[in-house]
Design an enzyme around this catalytic site. Structure first.
Site, PDB file in Angstrom:
ATOM      1  CE1 TYR A 125       1.043  -6.003  -6.852  1.00  0.00           C
ATOM      2  CE2 TYR A 125      -1.028  -6.424  -7.076  1.00  0.00           C
ATOM      3  CZ  TYR A 125      -0.079  -6.057  -6.291  1.00  0.00           C
ATOM      4  OH  TYR A 125      -0.164  -5.737  -4.895  1.00  0.00           O
ATOM      5  N   GLY A 136       6.853   5.598  -8.231  1.00  0.00           N
ATOM      6  CA  GLY A 136       7.980   4.528  -8.273  1.00  0.00           C
ATOM      7  C   GLY A 136       8.013   4.086  -6.788  1.00  0.00           C
ATOM      8  CG  PHE A 169      -1.835   1.112   1.268  1.00  0.00           C
ATOM      9  CD1 PHE A 169      -2.920   1.469   0.525  1.00  0.00           C
ATOM     10  CD2 PHE A 169      -1.427   2.032   2.216  1.00  0.00           C
ATOM     11  CE1 PHE A 169      -3.719   2.500   0.606  1.00  0.00           C
ATOM     12  CE2 PHE A 169      -2.361   3.392   2.288  1.00  0.00           C
ATOM     13  CZ  PHE A 169      -3.236   3.398   1.411  1.00  0.00           C
ATOM     14  CB  VAL A 170       1.883   3.850  -2.352  1.00  0.00           C
ATOM     15  CG1 VAL A 170       2.476   4.987  -2.501  1.00  0.00           C
ATOM     16  CG2 VAL A 170       2.774   2.553  -2.508  1.00  0.00           C
ATOM     17  CG  ASN A 184      -6.649  -2.559  -6.756  1.00  0.00           C
ATOM     18  OD1 ASN A 184      -6.527  -1.493  -7.454  1.00  0.00           O
ATOM     19  ND2 ASN A 184      -6.127  -2.916  -5.627  1.00  0.00           N
ATOM     20  N   GLY A 232       5.972   2.017  -4.904  1.00  0.00           N
ATOM     21  CA  GLY A 232       5.348   0.561  -4.843  1.00  0.00           C
ATOM     22  C   GLY A 232       6.605  -0.324  -5.625  1.00  0.00           C
ATOM     23  CB  SER A 233       8.490   0.247  -9.010  1.00  0.00           C
ATOM     24  OG  SER A 233       7.276   0.570  -9.455  1.00  0.00           O
TER      25      SER A 233
HETATM   26  N1  ACO Z   1      -1.244   5.763  -9.831  1.00  0.00           N
HETATM   27  C1  ACO Z   1      -0.387   5.822 -10.469  1.00  0.00           C
HETATM   28  N2  ACO Z   1       0.093   4.816 -10.911  1.00  0.00           N
HETATM   29  C2  ACO Z   1      -0.358   3.540 -10.850  1.00  0.00           C
HETATM   30  C3  ACO Z   1      -1.124   3.410  -9.645  1.00  0.00           C
HETATM   31  C4  ACO Z   1      -1.752   4.460  -9.072  1.00  0.00           C
HETATM   32  N3  ACO Z   1      -2.758   4.314  -8.313  1.00  0.00           N
HETATM   33  N4  ACO Z   1      -1.444   2.078  -9.638  1.00  0.00           N
HETATM   34  C5  ACO Z   1      -0.512   1.321 -10.535  1.00  0.00           C
HETATM   35  N5  ACO Z   1       0.014   2.248 -11.113  1.00  0.00           N
HETATM   36  C6  ACO Z   1       1.002   1.921 -12.306  1.00  0.00           C
HETATM   37  C7  ACO Z   1       1.568   2.980 -13.049  1.00  0.00           C
HETATM   38  O1  ACO Z   1       1.107   2.911 -14.337  1.00  0.00           O
HETATM   39  C8  ACO Z   1       3.214   2.595 -13.071  1.00  0.00           C
HETATM   40  O2  ACO Z   1       3.375   2.303 -14.418  1.00  0.00           O
HETATM   41  P1  ACO Z   1       4.374   2.968 -15.329  1.00  0.00           P
HETATM   42  O3  ACO Z   1       5.609   2.983 -14.465  1.00  0.00           O
HETATM   43  O4  ACO Z   1       4.496   2.310 -16.530  1.00  0.00           O
HETATM   44  O5  ACO Z   1       3.800   4.524 -15.263  1.00  0.00           O
HETATM   45  C9  ACO Z   1       3.283   1.359 -12.443  1.00  0.00           C
HETATM   46  O6  ACO Z   1       1.911   1.083 -11.565  1.00  0.00           O
HETATM   47  C10 ACO Z   1       4.502   1.629 -11.331  1.00  0.00           C
HETATM   48  O7  ACO Z   1       4.076   2.548 -10.676  1.00  0.00           O
HETATM   49  P2  ACO Z   1       4.940   2.988  -9.084  1.00  0.00           P
HETATM   50  O8  ACO Z   1       4.815   4.361  -8.871  1.00  0.00           O
HETATM   51  O9  ACO Z   1       5.697   2.333  -8.445  1.00  0.00           O
HETATM   52  O10 ACO Z   1       3.606   2.318  -8.020  1.00  0.00           O
HETATM   53  P3  ACO Z   1       2.842   2.943  -6.863  1.00  0.00           P
HETATM   54  O11 ACO Z   1       4.024   3.594  -6.083  1.00  0.00           O
HETATM   55  O12 ACO Z   1       1.804   3.897  -7.010  1.00  0.00           O
HETATM   56  O13 ACO Z   1       2.224   1.514  -6.126  1.00  0.00           O
HETATM   57  C11 ACO Z   1       0.463   0.245  -5.681  1.00  0.00           C
HETATM   58  C12 ACO Z   1       1.547   0.720  -6.890  1.00  0.00           C
HETATM   59  C13 ACO Z   1       1.058  -0.434  -4.404  1.00  0.00           C
HETATM   60  C14 ACO Z   1      -0.501  -0.748  -6.560  1.00  0.00           C
HETATM   61  C15 ACO Z   1      -0.206   1.587  -5.143  1.00  0.00           C
HETATM   62  O14 ACO Z   1      -0.673   2.448  -6.300  1.00  0.00           O
HETATM   63  C16 ACO Z   1      -1.145   1.481  -4.234  1.00  0.00           C
HETATM   64  O15 ACO Z   1      -1.009   1.611  -2.877  1.00  0.00           O
HETATM   65  N6  ACO Z   1      -2.506   1.511  -4.608  1.00  0.00           N
HETATM   66  C17 ACO Z   1      -3.497   1.498  -3.617  1.00  0.00           C
HETATM   67  C18 ACO Z   1      -3.475   0.133  -2.999  1.00  0.00           C
HETATM   68  C19 ACO Z   1      -3.413  -1.145  -3.696  1.00  0.00           C
HETATM   69  O16 ACO Z   1      -4.171  -1.227  -4.638  1.00  0.00           O
HETATM   70  N7  ACO Z   1      -2.757  -2.120  -3.184  1.00  0.00           N
HETATM   71  C20 ACO Z   1      -2.428  -3.423  -3.880  1.00  0.00           C
HETATM   72  C21 ACO Z   1      -3.472  -4.321  -3.215  1.00  0.00           C
HETATM   73  S1  ACO Z   1      -3.079  -5.931  -3.587  1.00  0.00           S
HETATM   74  C22 ACO Z   1      -2.038  -6.376  -2.178  1.00  0.00           C
HETATM   75  O17 ACO Z   1      -1.800  -5.826  -1.262  1.00  0.00           O
HETATM   76  C23 ACO Z   1      -1.290  -7.896  -2.258  1.00  0.00           C
END
Ligand code: ACO
Length: 161
Positions: free
Chosen positions: A132, A96, A87-88, A125, A98-99
């Site tokens: 993923y 970046g 979660f972020v 979601n 989450g990555s």
């Molecule tokens: N906002 C922006 N980009 C997102 C989002 C978002 N909400 N979710 C996924 N992405 C994509 C982007 O397109 C990006 O791709 P790109 O590099 O080609 O542009 C890619 O994800 C990587 O982005 P990061 O910046 O590294 O991802 P982020 O820091 O936002 O973390 C996460 C991803 C964990 C899904 C985050 O958006 C989040 O916390 N979302 C809400 C909670 C959630 O869905 N958690 C996962 C539940 S499943 C589980 O817990 C096992």
């Protein structure tokens, strides 16, 4: 924005951890842990160490977490890193973080000779699913995910199958 630091959690991070868990529950439209549940979460993370926890901070502000533990694959004869929560906070998404957290999980899985990293994601979601799939994960279409909840377990424990 200040540099983001990601590190293993310490007992003093308990409140920050619980706040982030509540935020994820809100995001997923699920019930957050109860008061006793929160105590168990902290105990199982910091005392029994059954759960492993990474936290991300901007300065002193906690903004993301990854909670995981280990299961095992008999056929691979290797442990699996099971990701329970990732979660972020909304304002920090898409930068970046989450990555980077996932990269730390990957390094941890390699260090401990895991054969797999697995997790579940809610069907609606789509943003997380995109994230993923973006790192090369695939959905297990040939498996169904099953659960016995606590009330069912007690009933079966009392009455048998
Ligand atoms: N906002 C922006 N980009 C997102 C989002 C978002 N909400 N979710 C996924 N992405 C994509 C982007 O397109 C990006 O791709 P790109 O590099 O080609 O542009 C890619 O994800 C990587 O982005 P990061 O910046 O590294 O991802 P982020 O820091 O936002 O973390 C996460 C991803 C964990 C899904 C985050 O958006 C989040 O916390 N979302 C809400 C909670 C959630 O869905 N958690 C996962 C539940 S499943 C589980 O817990 C096992």
């Amino acid at each position: 924005m200040q540099d983001i630091v990601i590190r293993k959690a310490k007992p003093k991070d308990s409140r920050a951890f619980l706040k982030l868990v509540r935020e994820l529950a809100k995001f997923e439209r699920l019930k957050p842990p109860s008061e006793s549940g929160k105590r168990r979460l902290v105990q199982d993370t910091f005392r029994t160490k059954r759960l492993k926890l990474l936290l991300a901070f901007s300065g002193r502000v906690p903004l993301a977490y990854a909670l995981y533990f280990f299961t095992y694959s008999s056929f691979l004869a290797k442990p699996t890193l099971y990701l329970e929560d990732l979660f972020v906070l909304e304002t920090y998404r898409g930068q970046g973080i989450g990555s980077r957290m996932f990269e730390m999980l990957i390094r941890e899985a390699r260090r401990l000779h895991c054969g797999r990293i697995e997790w579940a994601v809610l069907t609606w979601n789509s943003k997380a699913i995109k994230f993923y799939e973006g790192i090369g994960a695939h959905q297990l279409k040939e498996w169904h995910y099953y659960r016995l909840d606590e009330s069912r377990i007690s009933k079966l424990a009392r009455k048998g199958i």
